[in-house]
Design a protein around this motif. Sequence first.
Motif, PDB file in Angstrom:
ATOM      1  N   TYR A 104      18.188   2.124 -53.767  1.00  0.00           N
ATOM      2  CA  TYR A 104      18.909   1.711 -54.963  1.00  0.00           C
ATOM      3  C   TYR A 104      20.378   2.115 -54.862  1.00  0.00           C
ATOM      4  CZ  TYR A 104      14.292   1.013 -57.022  1.00  0.00           C
ATOM      5  OH  TYR A 104      13.022   0.578 -57.277  1.00  0.00           O
ATOM      6  N   ALA A 105      21.213   1.386 -55.579  1.00  0.00           N
ATOM      7  CA  ALA A 105      22.647   1.685 -55.575  1.00  0.00           C
ATOM      8  C   ALA A 105      22.949   2.983 -56.303  1.00  0.00           C
ATOM      9  CB  ALA A 105      23.428   0.527 -56.193  1.00  0.00           C
ATOM     10  N   GLY A 106      22.165   3.313 -57.335  1.00  0.00           N
ATOM     11  CA  GLY A 106      22.480   4.483 -58.146  1.00  0.00           C
ATOM     12  C   GLY A 106      21.301   5.340 -58.503  1.00  0.00           C
ATOM     13  N   ALA A 107      20.255   5.344 -57.641  1.00  0.00           N
ATOM     14  CA  ALA A 107      19.059   6.141 -57.917  1.00  0.00           C
ATOM     15  C   ALA A 107      18.403   6.522 -56.601  1.00  0.00           C
ATOM     16  CB  ALA A 107      18.090   5.346 -58.791  1.00  0.00           C
ATOM     17  N   PRO A 108      17.514   7.518 -56.616  1.00  0.00           N
ATOM     18  CA  PRO A 108      16.831   7.898 -55.382  1.00  0.00           C
ATOM     19  C   PRO A 108      15.992   6.748 -54.827  1.00  0.00           C
ATOM     20  CG  PRO A 108      16.574   9.592 -57.067  1.00  0.00           C
ATOM     21  CD  PRO A 108      17.161   8.402 -57.750  1.00  0.00           C
ATOM     22  N   PRO A 109      15.763   6.734 -53.524  1.00  0.00           N
ATOM     23  CA  PRO A 109      14.946   5.676 -52.928  1.00  0.00           C
ATOM     24  C   PRO A 109      13.484   5.802 -53.325  1.00  0.00           C
ATOM     25  CG  PRO A 109      15.410   7.356 -51.305  1.00  0.00           C
ATOM     26  CD  PRO A 109      16.210   7.710 -52.528  1.00  0.00           C
ATOM     27  N   GLU A 110      12.753   4.705 -53.161  1.00  0.00           N
ATOM     28  CA  GLU A 110      11.316   4.702 -53.406  1.00  0.00           C
ATOM     29  C   GLU A 110      10.608   4.239 -52.140  1.00  0.00           C
ATOM     30  OE1 GLU A 110      10.467   2.193 -56.707  1.00  0.00           O
ATOM     31  OE2 GLU A 110      11.324   3.561 -58.192  1.00  0.00           O
ATOM     32  N   LEU A 111       9.535   4.945 -51.768  1.00  0.00           N
ATOM     33  CA  LEU A 111       8.688   4.552 -50.648  1.00  0.00           C
ATOM     34  C   LEU A 111       7.247   4.614 -51.119  1.00  0.00           C
ATOM     35  CD1 LEU A 111       8.957   5.631 -46.929  1.00  0.00           C
ATOM     36  CD2 LEU A 111       6.753   5.626 -48.096  1.00  0.00           C
ATOM     37  N   SER A 112       6.582   3.458 -51.109  1.00  0.00           N
ATOM     38  CA  SER A 112       5.177   3.375 -51.513  1.00  0.00           C
ATOM     39  C   SER A 112       4.350   2.962 -50.309  1.00  0.00           C
ATOM     40  CB  SER A 112       4.992   2.351 -52.633  1.00  0.00           C
ATOM     41  OG  SER A 112       5.741   2.706 -53.781  1.00  0.00           O
ATOM     42  N   GLU A 113       3.268   3.670 -50.069  1.00  0.00           N
ATOM     43  CA  GLU A 113       2.430   3.406 -48.897  1.00  0.00           C
ATOM     44  C   GLU A 113       0.977   3.194 -49.309  1.00  0.00           C
ATOM     45  OE1 GLU A 113       0.935   6.608 -46.028  1.00  0.00           O
ATOM     46  OE2 GLU A 113       2.595   5.717 -44.882  1.00  0.00           O
ATOM     47  N   ARG A 114       0.316   2.258 -48.649  1.00  0.00           N
ATOM     48  CA  ARG A 114      -1.120   2.044 -48.799  1.00  0.00           C
ATOM     49  C   ARG A 114      -1.780   2.236 -47.440  1.00  0.00           C
ATOM     50  NH1 ARG A 114      -2.015  -1.935 -53.191  1.00  0.00           N
ATOM     51  NH2 ARG A 114      -0.712  -1.127 -54.904  1.00  0.00           N
ATOM     52  N   VAL A 115      -2.809   3.040 -47.383  1.00  0.00           N
ATOM     53  CA  VAL A 115      -3.562   3.232 -46.149  1.00  0.00           C
ATOM     54  C   VAL A 115      -4.582   2.099 -46.033  1.00  0.00           C
ATOM     55  CG1 VAL A 115      -5.143   4.731 -44.888  1.00  0.00           C
ATOM     56  CG2 VAL A 115      -3.241   5.721 -46.167  1.00  0.00           C
ATOM     57  N   VAL A 116      -4.496   1.347 -44.944  1.00  0.00           N
ATOM     58  CA  VAL A 116      -5.392   0.220 -44.711  1.00  0.00           C
ATOM     59  C   VAL A 116      -6.574   0.651 -43.856  1.00  0.00           C
ATOM     60  CG1 VAL A 116      -5.566  -2.127 -43.781  1.00  0.00           C
ATOM     61  CG2 VAL A 116      -3.436  -1.359 -44.865  1.00  0.00           C
ATOM     62  N   GLN A 117      -6.307   1.443 -42.816  1.00  0.00           N
ATOM     63  CA  GLN A 117      -7.335   2.014 -41.958  1.00  0.00           C
ATOM     64  C   GLN A 117      -7.099   3.511 -41.877  1.00  0.00           C
ATOM     65  OE1 GLN A 117      -9.927   0.580 -40.663  1.00  0.00           O
ATOM     66  NE2 GLN A 117      -9.455  -1.599 -40.975  1.00  0.00           N
ATOM     67  N   PRO A 118      -8.142   4.310 -41.568  1.00  0.00           N
ATOM     68  CA  PRO A 118      -7.976   5.765 -41.529  1.00  0.00           C
ATOM     69  C   PRO A 118      -6.822   6.196 -40.643  1.00  0.00           C
ATOM     70  CG  PRO A 118     -10.295   5.199 -41.373  1.00  0.00           C
ATOM     71  CD  PRO A 118      -9.526   3.905 -41.283  1.00  0.00           C
ATOM     72  N   LEU A 119      -6.086   7.207 -41.091  1.00  0.00           N
ATOM     73  CA  LEU A 119      -4.934   7.702 -40.345  1.00  0.00           C
ATOM     74  C   LEU A 119      -5.330   8.640 -39.222  1.00  0.00           C
ATOM     75  CD1 LEU A 119      -2.385   8.352 -43.220  1.00  0.00           C
ATOM     76  CD2 LEU A 119      -2.306   6.562 -41.508  1.00  0.00           C
ATOM     77  N   CYS A 120      -6.481   9.262 -39.312  1.00  0.00           N
ATOM     78  CA  CYS A 120      -6.913  10.207 -38.299  1.00  0.00           C
ATOM     79  C   CYS A 120      -8.349   9.910 -37.895  1.00  0.00           C
ATOM     80  CB  CYS A 120      -6.825  11.650 -38.811  1.00  0.00           C
ATOM     81  SG  CYS A 120      -5.131  12.179 -39.158  1.00  0.00           S
ATOM     82  N   PRO A 121      -8.715  10.197 -36.633  1.00  0.00           N
ATOM     83  CA  PRO A 121     -10.098   9.973 -36.220  1.00  0.00           C
ATOM     84  C   PRO A 121     -11.117  10.666 -37.103  1.00  0.00           C
ATOM     85  CG  PRO A 121      -8.696  10.467 -34.329  1.00  0.00           C
ATOM     86  CD  PRO A 121      -7.868  10.700 -35.560  1.00  0.00           C
ATOM     87  N   GLU A 122     -10.776  11.859 -37.607  1.00  0.00           N
ATOM     88  CA  GLU A 122     -11.708  12.594 -38.468  1.00  0.00           C
ATOM     89  C   GLU A 122     -11.989  11.812 -39.741  1.00  0.00           C
ATOM     90  OE1 GLU A 122      -8.972  13.766 -37.174  1.00  0.00           O
ATOM     91  OE2 GLU A 122      -9.647  15.251 -35.721  1.00  0.00           O
ATOM     92  N   GLN A 123     -10.968  11.124 -40.278  1.00  0.00           N
ATOM     93  CA  GLN A 123     -11.171  10.308 -41.471  1.00  0.00           C
ATOM     94  C   GLN A 123     -12.101   9.143 -41.176  1.00  0.00           C
ATOM     95  OE1 GLN A 123      -6.900   9.658 -42.098  1.00  0.00           O
ATOM     96  NE2 GLN A 123      -7.151  10.560 -44.116  1.00  0.00           N
TER      97      GLN A 123
END
Length: 255
Positions: A232-251
């Motif tokens: 944004y020009a005058g505000a903190p950034p936004e980052l939104s994430e969705r996990v589609v597949q497990p991030l780690c083998p344990e998951q």
Amino acid sequence: MCLIVFAWRVIPGVPLIAAANRDEYYDRPATPAGPWPENPNVIAGRDLRGGGSWMGVTLDGPGGPRFAALTNIRGPQEKRPDAPTRGALVADFLQGEQSAADYIERIAPGSGVYNGFNLVLGDRDGLYWFSNRGLDDPRNGKPLEPGIYGISNGLLDDPWPKVMRTKAQFASLLCQGAPEEAYFEMLADTTRAPDMRLPATGVPIEMERMLSAVCIESPGYGTRTSTVVRLYAGAPPELSERVVQPLCPEQAEAS
């Protein structure tokens, strides 16, 4: 990161909007996007094997919040197993203080040691694309003009089916002022391209078909996360994430 579409200086008050999918082997461990313990100013995922990242932002810094994203260039005949991890390019920029232009100037001379990559980085004032492959492209390493761009595992705006389709959908969503959920729906598209439109990247045709989807599904490799970023020009950034597949083998074993 294997697909990213982004709008630079298209929407008033929001210099950058980006939507991206990260495709990777399911057994390569990673952490979800969040503040890094050693540097909470950085919000990004982390590859636990190589130590780098594929996409992230900073909350503040010289020139204000910053953004960086990376895609690999598909070139199986050129791939070197001893090359350094490309994710370090994102991590180093986000944790450093150099401007995007200065950072590119620093890494460009030695960029040939890496396997092929695309790097998009900048802040509210300037956005750059740099690749160690498309060196003849006049846009390479230069400030990008306002517009809508797309990258997969080729060069900037290469007319791959999923790049062209996603750029068109992305532009439509921007014009509609669509909610964030619509961008994630766009990134969840599993439609594969017809054979006549597939790029020829040196992998078997069965793999080209599988990789042609915006959201890739296969037994051992596919889309791991989807991400939407706004600067944004005058505000903190936004980052939104969705996990589609497990991030780690344990998951994966626990699911």
